[in-house]
Design a protein around this motif. Sequence first.
Motif, PDB file in Angstrom:
ATOM      1  N   LYS A  71      -1.773   5.280  -7.688  1.00 50.21           N
ATOM      2  CA  LYS A  71      -1.197   3.962  -7.353  1.00 50.21           C
ATOM      3  C   LYS A  71       0.278   4.078  -6.980  1.00 50.21           C
ATOM      4  CE  LYS A  71      -4.341   1.061 -10.041  1.00 50.21           C
ATOM      5  NZ  LYS A  71      -4.496   0.210 -11.223  1.00 50.21           N
ATOM      6  N   LYS A  72       0.956   5.093  -7.509  1.00 53.47           N
ATOM      7  CA  LYS A  72       2.377   5.291  -7.223  1.00 53.47           C
ATOM      8  C   LYS A  72       2.607   6.254  -6.059  1.00 53.47           C
ATOM      9  CE  LYS A  72       3.718   4.662 -12.048  1.00 53.47           C
ATOM     10  NZ  LYS A  72       4.230   5.347 -13.250  1.00 53.47           N
ATOM     11  N   SER A  73       1.563   6.931  -5.601  1.00 60.08           N
ATOM     12  CA  SER A  73       1.726   7.975  -4.589  1.00 60.08           C
ATOM     13  C   SER A  73       2.080   7.400  -3.214  1.00 60.08           C
ATOM     14  CB  SER A  73       0.453   8.806  -4.487  1.00 60.08           C
ATOM     15  OG  SER A  73      -0.584   8.055  -3.895  1.00 60.08           O
ATOM     16  N   SER A  74       2.770   8.203  -2.455  1.00 58.29           N
ATOM     17  CA  SER A  74       3.183   7.773  -1.115  1.00 58.29           C
ATOM     18  C   SER A  74       1.988   7.550  -0.204  1.00 58.29           C
ATOM     19  CB  SER A  74       4.144   8.800  -0.503  1.00 58.29           C
ATOM     20  OG  SER A  74       3.509  10.059  -0.402  1.00 58.29           O
ATOM     21  N   TYR A  76      -0.906   6.320  -0.878  1.00 60.07           N
ATOM     22  CA  TYR A  76      -1.539   5.027  -1.118  1.00 60.07           C
ATOM     23  C   TYR A  76      -0.573   3.858  -0.936  1.00 60.07           C
ATOM     24  CZ  TYR A  76      -6.066   6.817  -2.349  1.00 60.07           C
ATOM     25  OH  TYR A  76      -7.301   7.405  -2.271  1.00 60.07           O
ATOM     26  N   ASN A  77       0.699   4.150  -0.782  1.00 60.41           N
ATOM     27  CA  ASN A  77       1.667   3.090  -0.556  1.00 60.41           C
ATOM     28  C   ASN A  77       2.151   3.052   0.891  1.00 60.41           C
ATOM     29  OD1 ASN A  77       1.972   1.802  -3.183  1.00 60.41           O
ATOM     30  ND2 ASN A  77       2.647   3.814  -3.834  1.00 60.41           N
ATOM     31  N   ALA A  78       1.654   3.969   1.708  1.00 55.72           N
ATOM     32  CA  ALA A  78       2.033   4.002   3.128  1.00 55.72           C
ATOM     33  C   ALA A  78       1.284   2.898   3.854  1.00 55.72           C
ATOM     34  CB  ALA A  78       1.690   5.353   3.740  1.00 55.72           C
ATOM     35  N   ASN A  79       1.913   2.389   4.888  1.00 56.91           N
ATOM     36  CA  ASN A  79       1.289   1.323   5.689  1.00 56.91           C
ATOM     37  C   ASN A  79       0.193   1.843   6.542  1.00 56.91           C
ATOM     38  OD1 ASN A  79       2.956  -0.576   4.590  1.00 56.91           O
ATOM     39  ND2 ASN A  79       4.490  -0.341   6.181  1.00 56.91           N
TER      40      ASN A  79
END
Length: 79
Positions: A71-74, A76-79
């Motif tokens: 959940k904090k990884s890049s 999964y947080n990338a658009n």
Amino acid sequence: MQLAINVSMPSILSVISQMSYDEIEEIKNKIIQQEIYFKKFKKDKIENVISDFKQEDYSQEFLNDLENGLKKSSIYNAN
């Protein structure tokens, strides 16, 4: 160690235009040789990833850490 930088397409083309034919061929061959790095990553839902690990009998503590990390990884947080 892996390093990632953002370089604009015009900048890349400008640098390439200053290279010799042999240098361009060498870059082309390296790109072909390492094609795996240029394939688009297909991410799955976090719930599915956790479910796969759960089926392999990982501990609940590990599964919780994995889920929090994803959940904090890049990726999964990338658009």
